[in-house]
Design a protein around this motif. Structure first.
Motif, PDB file in Angstrom:
ATOM      1  N   LEU A   1      11.152  36.615  62.024  1.00 32.72           N
ATOM      2  CA  LEU A   1      11.517  37.624  61.035  1.00 32.72           C
ATOM      3  C   LEU A   1      11.563  39.012  61.656  1.00 32.72           C
ATOM      4  CD1 LEU A   1      12.125  38.221  58.069  1.00 32.72           C
ATOM      5  CD2 LEU A   1       9.658  38.485  57.693  1.00 32.72           C
ATOM      6  N   GLN A   2      10.583  39.333  62.498  1.00 39.46           N
ATOM      7  CA  GLN A   2      10.532  40.649  63.126  1.00 39.46           C
ATOM      8  C   GLN A   2      11.754  40.884  64.018  1.00 39.46           C
ATOM      9  OE1 GLN A   2       7.048  41.254  65.535  1.00 39.46           O
ATOM     10  NE2 GLN A   2       7.363  43.455  65.723  1.00 39.46           N
ATOM     11  N   MET A   3      12.106  39.873  64.810  1.00 38.90           N
ATOM     12  CA  MET A   3      13.276  40.023  65.693  1.00 38.90           C
ATOM     13  C   MET A   3      14.559  40.152  64.881  1.00 38.90           C
ATOM     14  SD  MET A   3      12.347  37.332  68.748  1.00 38.90           S
ATOM     15  CE  MET A   3      13.485  38.004  69.918  1.00 38.90           C
ATOM     16  N   ALA A   4      14.672  39.408  63.808  1.00 35.05           N
ATOM     17  CA  ALA A   4      15.876  39.483  62.979  1.00 35.05           C
ATOM     18  C   ALA A   4      15.993  40.846  62.322  1.00 35.05           C
ATOM     19  CB  ALA A   4      15.852  38.383  61.927  1.00 35.05           C
ATOM     20  N   GLN A   5      14.851  41.421  61.911  1.00 30.63           N
ATOM     21  CA  GLN A   5      14.881  42.750  61.300  1.00 30.63           C
ATOM     22  C   GLN A   5      15.250  43.809  62.330  1.00 30.63           C
ATOM     23  OE1 GLN A   5      10.903  42.697  59.699  1.00 30.63           O
ATOM     24  NE2 GLN A   5      11.593  42.128  57.623  1.00 30.63           N
ATOM     25  N   GLN A   6      14.739  43.661  63.557  1.00 31.71           N
ATOM     26  CA  GLN A   6      15.039  44.641  64.607  1.00 31.71           C
ATOM     27  C   GLN A   6      16.528  44.649  64.971  1.00 31.71           C
ATOM     28  OE1 GLN A   6      12.342  43.471  67.702  1.00 31.71           O
ATOM     29  NE2 GLN A   6      10.631  44.671  66.883  1.00 31.71           N
ATOM     30  N   THR A   7      17.145  43.478  64.956  1.00 37.35           N
ATOM     31  CA  THR A   7      18.575  43.394  65.317  1.00 37.35           C
ATOM     32  C   THR A   7      19.486  43.560  64.117  1.00 37.35           C
ATOM     33  OG1 THR A   7      18.520  40.977  65.076  1.00 37.35           O
ATOM     34  CG2 THR A   7      18.088  41.890  67.277  1.00 37.35           C
ATOM     35  N   GLY A   8      18.892  43.699  62.913  1.00 34.84           N
ATOM     36  CA  GLY A   8      19.713  43.879  61.718  1.00 34.84           C
ATOM     37  C   GLY A   8      20.429  42.619  61.288  1.00 34.84           C
ATOM     38  N   ASP A   9      19.915  41.445  61.708  1.00 35.06           N
ATOM     39  CA  ASP A   9      20.566  40.177  61.391  1.00 35.06           C
ATOM     40  C   ASP A   9      20.029  39.671  60.050  1.00 35.06           C
ATOM     41  OD1 ASP A   9      21.598  37.630  61.227  1.00 35.06           O
ATOM     42  OD2 ASP A   9      21.397  37.241  63.373  1.00 35.06           O
ATOM     43  N   GLN A  10      20.753  39.985  58.982  1.00 36.91           N
ATOM     44  CA  GLN A  10      20.278  39.654  57.643  1.00 36.91           C
ATOM     45  C   GLN A  10      20.323  38.158  57.361  1.00 36.91           C
ATOM     46  OE1 GLN A  10      22.967  42.599  55.745  1.00 36.91           O
ATOM     47  NE2 GLN A  10      21.140  43.459  54.818  1.00 36.91           N
ATOM     48  N   ARG A  11      21.279  37.459  57.948  1.00 42.38           N
ATOM     49  CA  ARG A  11      21.359  36.014  57.713  1.00 42.38           C
ATOM     50  C   ARG A  11      20.143  35.292  58.294  1.00 42.38           C
ATOM     51  NH1 ARG A  11      25.577  34.484  55.242  1.00 42.38           N
ATOM     52  NH2 ARG A  11      27.395  35.845  55.160  1.00 42.38           N
ATOM     53  N   GLU A  12      19.736  35.698  59.473  1.00 43.60           N
ATOM     54  CA  GLU A  12      18.562  35.063  60.066  1.00 43.60           C
ATOM     55  C   GLU A  12      17.298  35.415  59.270  1.00 43.60           C
ATOM     56  OE1 GLU A  12      18.561  32.820  62.298  1.00 43.60           O
ATOM     57  OE2 GLU A  12      20.702  32.949  62.734  1.00 43.60           O
ATOM     58  N   GLN A  13      17.236  36.626  58.755  1.00 45.54           N
ATOM     59  CA  GLN A  13      16.097  36.986  57.908  1.00 45.54           C
ATOM     60  C   GLN A  13      16.033  36.075  56.684  1.00 45.54           C
ATOM     61  OE1 GLN A  13      15.805  41.321  57.073  1.00 45.54           O
ATOM     62  NE2 GLN A  13      17.272  41.596  58.740  1.00 45.54           N
ATOM     63  N   MET A  14      17.194  35.806  56.073  1.00 45.92           N
ATOM     64  CA  MET A  14      17.222  34.922  54.906  1.00 45.92           C
ATOM     65  C   MET A  14      16.677  33.543  55.253  1.00 45.92           C
ATOM     66  SD  MET A  14      20.611  35.425  52.583  1.00 45.92           S
ATOM     67  CE  MET A  14      21.733  35.241  53.942  1.00 45.92           C
TER      68      MET A  14
END
Length: 1432
Positions: free
Chosen positions: A1181-1194
């Protein structure tokens, strides 16, 4: 000026350089041919720097070369020190200028008061007459008028400000002030003058201002400073003139006269300084340096035997010339000079890109005798005693050192340049004609007569004529060289240095043609020295400088060549020789365009000057030549519409003159412009006309050029490689007939390119190796660099990366040794491509791309700088670092805008749009896509439009995920297809079919997908695109797999695998093995087929390891983890996933790391190791938030929600995660993820007993599904793997979702039947559960739904309906041989019959139930049935 700081720096560098740095210094200085290698390899750093000073490569105030060298070896600290020293030297130089150094005659009347140094200046010039200056002894005075201009009226606020302003005025005595201005300032400060002290300051300021009377500050002042210089050195005079024309003299005077403090005191925005040198004054000084005894007596630098190369100093990258046209005024008539109109201008120009092959020269009076002997009566006389290379021949010789064809994947300009040479044309045949042989025999016979043997003067003339015949007609350079040597010996016997110069000139020219550069330099320099000392003929001196410049250009010493061309131009202008000016403008323009790669400079400063002069002289041939050059430069700048206009003007002029040779070139150029504009029918028409004319006139070289251009069009635009091969082979045949090795090599190069693009890499390798062999035989270093680069690229595609690396390194080493920075840039790009695309080593690729970028910045090569930005953007996209990628792509856009590269802007906007699409910022993405599309439509760039439509289709297909947006994607793909068909671009047509197949497959429309994929296969077969066929067979196999037609799927997979193995396409094999593994895992579902899937995945893993393809290795680990998880082998799955994580970390693949962490979290969840699972989920989750990858956050939120709901039994915590996932889904407008979130929220609310809330969420999910989001099929969440490698959590996907929905329907139905007592509502949910069970072919759940429907209808007393459902339930249980369920069914049927009053039928079913109970020994059921029968 003291040199101690400079020498101190040399000594410090010498003491502190490391051994490796010293080696790098020597290699660079010798490799770039700055100094001779035999000296450099034995010298220390201090000796090298002193030698650079000795050769005037490091001058006072300019040691930029030293800074460049130090940066090359990584010593930026010393480079900065060198720049500081240079700055101090410049300041001292300025000081010395102001204090009357040896070059300044000083201020006029130095003893008068200061104000008298400011001379009144009228609108036409200084009041000092030219006669006054001329009367002085020595060289004539060259006045430099200096005007000081202020841009704004100052604003003052306090008395201190006013006093400061007055002091500044006093300093700049040429700027005056009016009383009105003084009153204005007094009004400004009135309110601020509060005491006596301040009032006194105001009075003091007014007194200072009263000294000046004149005009306002905003105007040019009538008072100007005038410097008087005396120049006795031609180099110094030329440097001063070009400093003036480039504006550098303004800068010099500004530094010396206007300090920053002064500007601040004036409170002015800027204060500028303008210098003026009168053209007539310059002409007088020039004539003096060329003709006066004092100038004649100057010593000329002689070259030592140790350092034979003539290398005059020049700035590495000086600004362009913008010189005035000097008319001949008051210049002495040169003895023997002919009228200017009789000076011939060569009108024929051949292909600069395609190695021009006609040889001619500007003929001297002696050449006229030769021409008359040959029967040529049209050769005019010339003022110059020297011959020079026809520009055609110079450019032909320059060809191997130029970038004539781009490296693999890029394209050449295709333009054919004309030539201003007027000499004899080289025939297509290498032998002379009969008349020439007859003339030669006559001359040789005369040479052997007794009278001639006694007369050295006659021998000299005959040697000259015979040598010229061998050089210009028979093209036997060795024989020509021998006769010119005899010429030189005769001239020495005659003791006449002027005729020696003629011999030296011809020897130098012939050595240039033979590639003997050192000998050529020596001979040209000797000719120049003689003419500068012994003759008063400025034309000879001009030609000598021009010859030396051409020789320098041939050796790659472009800066030195430019300096000597400028000197030649200075003389031509001073003598008013406009025809010579045109030729030098052409040479300088070609130098900037072809070697410095600055077509915009050539266009603005040289070719336009050519056109203006040609028109002024009324010479149509010169005007046509200028049109040709202007069109070529515009083509190099990618301004094809403008290029077309210039070439059409050239064509019209050739047609009016009925010049067939020039018409061929013009037709080719017009065709090329149309080709670049995508107007291929018009291009074909002009190429065919050129070919027909060339065939009619027997011009085999013209035919060859057409074949190359037609081949390029079919390869690059029409994507018809087989047709391109035919044209290239025709060009090759002609090159062999003509024994033209250079053109033969070019054909090999093109054939290598086309076979590589077809995927036939072995054939490509063979042709490229032939190209290398020709380049080696021809000693064409640049050709060898290009060949090694292309061979490396082919080996890269063959996955033979060791061989690829070897050739890339060879190319790089040669480029570094020869100082070919453009070659180095290209190699770095290719090595970066290999590390990114084959080795998947992102950081190494980035290093190579940045090295290419550094070189581009040093060279100020904006186009190559943009390419590097683009590559860096692409690699960051691949790493999942979308924000970083966007920054690089925006830089690429900026460069393309500055460079006015419309094609680059379209590509940049498209890439930026793709980046925003991946970030889920679809509005910004759409904006950039629309901009790119609009630009492509405005410029008629149909290929650009195709690319944008494809990207917009991908955005609607991959990001938006709704049936409507899928249909929109199809529309975009069809628009790209229509354009591809219009362009007859079979390759793009095939790609459009491929995309349409993919989108229909994702929508579950497998039959339609199959149709498009089969069209893609057909085109790939027609196009003989092996790689395309492999992809098509793989796609068709995958579609058959999804259709459940596994035999057809297997057949296509095997075909694809066989083709990939035959062609050595290991990446293609990896893809097929992966698809075959998926078929065995997802469709066949047995333990045995799961093991087969593992075998296929391991085969793909082995190939990936062989290729050292870390990305594919990681994907293979991913798939193996997936299959082991589905088999319940969680520990094994965890091991593979850990390996996948390790590869992603090494590869710095952020997206891959997110995927691995999410999958490992899912596995730990299944292993009930919840702490480890939470840790991995948080990392993802932290890496996805840092890269702005909303799909991976979901995806992570869904996984964490599922863990809390299913394993930790914390539905309320789960609801929080699902709501976060829902918010992201809404932001992305992704119906698929919203449906999934609604589903999970419904389940969670049901788990905590909130049935109404759960039902509300479920109905939202159901509504989306009823809208037909078929695209969600097989692609619904789960872990971070791609769709084909779904996550590990509960085998989510459509099947698992349907099962959960079915369970929810049962629960909701039970709730409505039992708790809410709403049987009608319960029926709706039971019926939906029944429908889902039938779709899933789940017999057990179908029976359960039938039973529940029977019960609810029984409770509603609708006994006939209840009986019908109970009988269906019984039938299913009989088929399933489920005895216990049969007992229940018989009992329920009996109850229904009883309520209906049919007791006999009721009893019959009770008895059937009793029989079954007795069979299975169920005593409890027997007792219950006995009681039921008793009650009947």
């Amino acid at each position: 000026m003291a040199d101690h700081p400079r020498q101190d720096l040399y000594l410090e560098i010498d003491r502190n350089l490391k051994e490796r740095e010293l080696i790098d210094l020597r290699n660079y200085v010798s490799g770039a041919k700055i100094l001779p290698a035999r000296f450099v390899q034995k010298a220390d750093a201090q000796q090298i720097f002193n030698q650079l000073e000795h050769e005037r490569k490091l001058k006072d105030g300019d040691i930029s070369l030293l800074g460049d060298i130090l940066r090359k070896i990584g010593r930026h600290d010393y480079a900065e020190q060198a720049e500081e020293i240079a700055e101090n030297e410049r300041k001292e130089l300025i000081c010395s200028l102001q204090h009357h150094d040896k070059n300044l005659a000083g201020w006029k009347d130095q003893t008068s008061r200061k104000s008298e140094t400011v001379m009144d200046f009228t609108e036409t010039g200084p009041s000092t007459s030219r006669d006054e200056t001329a009367s002085q002894s020595g060289p004539p005075l060259l006045p430099i008028v200096v005007e000081i201009l202020a841009q704004v009226i100052p604003s003052v606020e306090t008395p201190d400000d006013m006093l400061s302003y007055a002091q500044a005025k006093e300093t700049l005595c040429t700027i005056d002030v009016t009383a009105d201005e003084t009153l204005h300032m007094l009004k400004q400060i009135k309110s601020r003058t509060a005491n006596i002290s301040e009032l006194l300051k105001v009075v003091k300021a007014i007194k200072k201002l009263e000294k000046f009377k004149g005009v306002k500050v905003a105007f040019v002042k009538k008072g100007s400073l005038v410097f008087y210089l005396q120049c006795t050195d031609l180099n110094g005079l030329g440097e001063l003139w070009f400093m003036y024309k480039r504006g550098e003299l303004n800068t010099l005077m500004h530094i010396s006269m206007v300090s920053e403090e002064t500007v601040q005191q004036l409170s002015a925005a800027t204060v500028s300084v303008k210098t003026t040198i009168n053209v007539e004054d310059f002409s007088d000084a020039l004539v003096y340096t060329l003709t006066s005894p004092s100038a004649k007596g100057q010593s000329v630098q002689r070259l030592s035997q140790e350092y034979p190369l003539y290398q005059p100093h020049t700035h590495t990258r000086s600004n362009v010339l913008d010189v005035l046209h000097l008319d001949r005024k008051k210049l002495p008539k040169v003895c023997g000079e002919q009228p200017l109109q009789e000076r011939p201008l060569p009108t024929q120009r051949d292909d600069g890109e395609d190695d021009l092959r006609r040889l001619g020269n500007f003929q001297t009076a002696d050449d006229q005798q030769t021409a008359e002997a040959l029967g040529n009566t049209e050769v005019p006389q010339m003022a110059s005693e020297l011959v020079s290379l026809d520009i055609d021949e110079w450019e032909r010789l320059l060809g191997p050192r130029r970038k004539r064809t781009s490296s693999m994947g890029s394209e050449s300009s295709g333009y054919v340049t004309g030539t201003p040479g007027s000499g004899l044309s080289r025939p297509d045949s290498p032998t002379g004609n009969g008349d020439t042989q007859s003339t030669l025999e006559t001359l040789l016979a005369e040479l052997n007569t007794p009278a001639v043997k006694r007369d050295k003067a006659q021998q000299f003339d005959l040697y000259c004529q015979i040598g010229d015949l061998y050089r210009t007609k028979l093209h036997n350079l060795q024989s020509a060289l021998q006769y010119y040597q005899n010429m030189l010996e005769c001239s020495r016997a005659l003791s006449e240095e002027t005729i020696q110069a003629k011999a030296y000139s011809r020897l130098g020219l012939t050595c240039d043609m033979l590639g003997l550069q050192q000998e050529a330099f020596r001979n040209h320099e000797r000719a120049l020295a003689i003419y500068r000392v012994e003759t008063k003929n400025e034309s000879d001196i001009c030609v000598a400088y021009k010859n030396l410049a051409s020789s320098l250009a041939l050796s790659g010493q472009v800066s030195d060549a430019k300096t000597n061309y400028e000197l030649a131009l200075t003389i031509a202008m001073g003598t008013g020789n406009k025809i010579e000016q045109i030729e030098i403008y052409c040479l300088l323009g070609d130098l900037h365009r072809a070697q410095l790669r600055e077509p915009q400079v050539s266009l603005k400063f040289y070719y336009r000057e050519m056109l203006e002069l040609g028109r002024g002289l009324g010479r149509k041939d010169m005007e046509g030549l200028a049109y040709n050059r202007l069109g070529t430069a515009c083509g190099d700048m990618q301004e094809y519409e403008v290029a077309l206009e210039w070439h059409q003007k050239h064509l019209k002029m050739c047609q009016d003159d009925e010049d067939k040779k020039e018409q061929i070139k013009a037709q080719i150029n017009v065709g090329t412009a149309y080709r670049k504009l995508g107007k291929l029918d018009q291009a074909t028409s002009h190429f065919n006309t050129a070919l027909q004319t060339a065939q009619q006139t027997g011009d085999q070289h013209g035919q060859m050029k057409v074949y190359f251009n037609m081949g390029d069009m079919h390869r690059e635009q029409l994507h018809s490689p087989q047709t391109a091969i035919q044209y290239y082979e025709q060009a090759l045949d002609l090159a062999r007939q003509l024994k033209d090795r250079r053109e033969e090599g070019r054909a090999y190069n093109r054939l290598g390119l086309v076979y590589c693009e077809m995927g036939e890499y072995e054939a490509a390798l063979g042709w490229s190796k032939k190209f290398l062999k020709v380049s080696q035989d021809y000693e064409d270093t640049e050709g060898q660099i290009r060949a090694h680069t292309e061979i490396g690229d082919v080996y890269r595609f063959l996955d033979e990366l060791g061989e690829a690396t070897s050739h890339f390194n060879t190319a790089l080493q040669m480029a570094q040794q020869t100082g070919n920075q453009h070659g180095q840039m290209n190699v770095y790009l290719k090595m970066g491509d290999m590390d990114w695309e084959q080795l998947h080593s992102a950081q190494t690729a980035i290093q190579y791309y940045k090295q290419s970028l550094d070189l581009a910045r040093q060279l100020k090569a904006r186009r190559e700088e943009g390419l590097a930005y683009n590559r860096l953007g692409q690699v960051h996209y691949g790493m999942g670092e979308y924000e970083a990628a966007l920054r690089w792509e925006e830089k690429f856009l900026k460069v393309s805008q500055d460079y006015k590269d419309t094609e680059g802007q379209i590509r940049a906007h498209t890439n930026i749009g793709g980046g925003y699409s991946l970030l889920g910022k679809l509005d910004q993405a759409t904006s950039h896509f629309n901009t790119a599309l609009q630009m492509a439509q405005q410029t008629g760039d149909q290929h650009g439009q195709i690319e944008v439509y494809a990207k917009m289709g991908e955005m609607h297909r991959e990001q938006l995920h709704s049936p409507r947006t899928m249909r929109t994607a199809i529309q975009y793909y069809k628009q790209s297809l229509d354009l591809a068909r219009q362009l007859k671009d079979r390759r793009e047509e095939g790609l459009a079919y491929n995309r349409l197949g993919q989108v229909h497959c994702e929508m579950g429309e497998y039959e339609a997908a199959l149709g498009w994929s089969e069209k893609f296969l057909k085109i790939s077969q027609d196009y003989e695109d092996t790689e395309g066929q492999i992809n098509a067979h793989t796609d068709i196999g995958d579609t058959y797999r999804l259709l459940g037609k596994l035999d057809q799927a297997t057949s296509h997979f095997n075909t694809a695998l066989q083709m990939a193995q035959q062609t050595g396409d290991q990446h293609g094999q990896i893809e097929v093995y992966a698809k075959m593994g998926e078929m065995h895992r997802e469709q066949l579902h047995s333990p045995r087929t799961m093991r087969t899937a593992i075998q296929y995945y391991k085969q793909s893993l082995d190939l990936a390891r062989q290729l050292k393809d870390r990305r594919e290795v990681g994907l293979a680990y991913n798939r193996l983890g997936l299959v082991h998880c589905e088999m319940g082998e969680y520990e094994a799955a965890l091991g593979w996933s850990e390996k996948s994580l390790k590869v992603s970390q090494d590869y710095e693949d952020t997206e891959g790391q997110i995927t691995a962490h999410t999958n490992m979290g899912d596995i730990h969840k299944l292993l009930e190791k919840f702490d480890q699972a939470t840790s991995h989920f948080n990392s993802a989750l932290q890496m996805a938030q840092q890269t702005g990858d909303q799909r991976e956050q979901m995806k992570v939120y869904f996984s964490m929600g599922d863990m809390h709901r299913e394993q930790l039994h914390s539905p309320r915590e789960a609801i929080q995660y699902y709501e976060q996932a829902l918010d992201l889904g809404r932001q992305l407008n992704s119906k698929r993820e919203k449906e999934l979130a609604y589903d999970r929220l419904g389940l969670s609310h049901f788990n905590i007993g909130e049935y109404e809330a759960g039902l509300e969420w479920y109905q939202k999910a159901l509504k989306i599904k009823e809208n037909g989001d078929r695209g969600a099929q097989g692609t619904t969440h789960s872990g971070a793997y791609p769709t084909s490698a779904s996550p590990y959590q509960d085998k989510l996907g459509r099947t698992s979702m349907m099962k959960r929905q079915m369970k929810m329907c049962f629960q909701t139905g039970e709730n409505h039947r039992e708790q809410l007592h709403s049987p009608r509502k319960a029926i709706q949910f039971y019926e939906h559960a029944l429908e889902l069970a039938r779709q899933l072919k789940d017999r057990h759940e179908e029976g359960l739904a039938s039973d529940r429907l029977g019960r609810v209808y029984f409770e509603l007393k609708v006994y006939e309906a209840a009986l019908e459902w109970y009988e269906k339930y019984l039938k299913m249980k009989e088929d399933d041989k489920d005895k216990k369920a049969q007992i229940t069914a018989h009992k329920n049927i009996a109850k229904s019959y009883k309520k209906m009053g049919k007791k006999d039928l009721a009893k019959s079913h009770y008895q059937s139930a009793m029989t079954i109970a007795m069979e299975i020994g169920d005593k409890q059921q027997r007792d219950d049935i006995r009681k039921k029968i008793g009650k009947l």
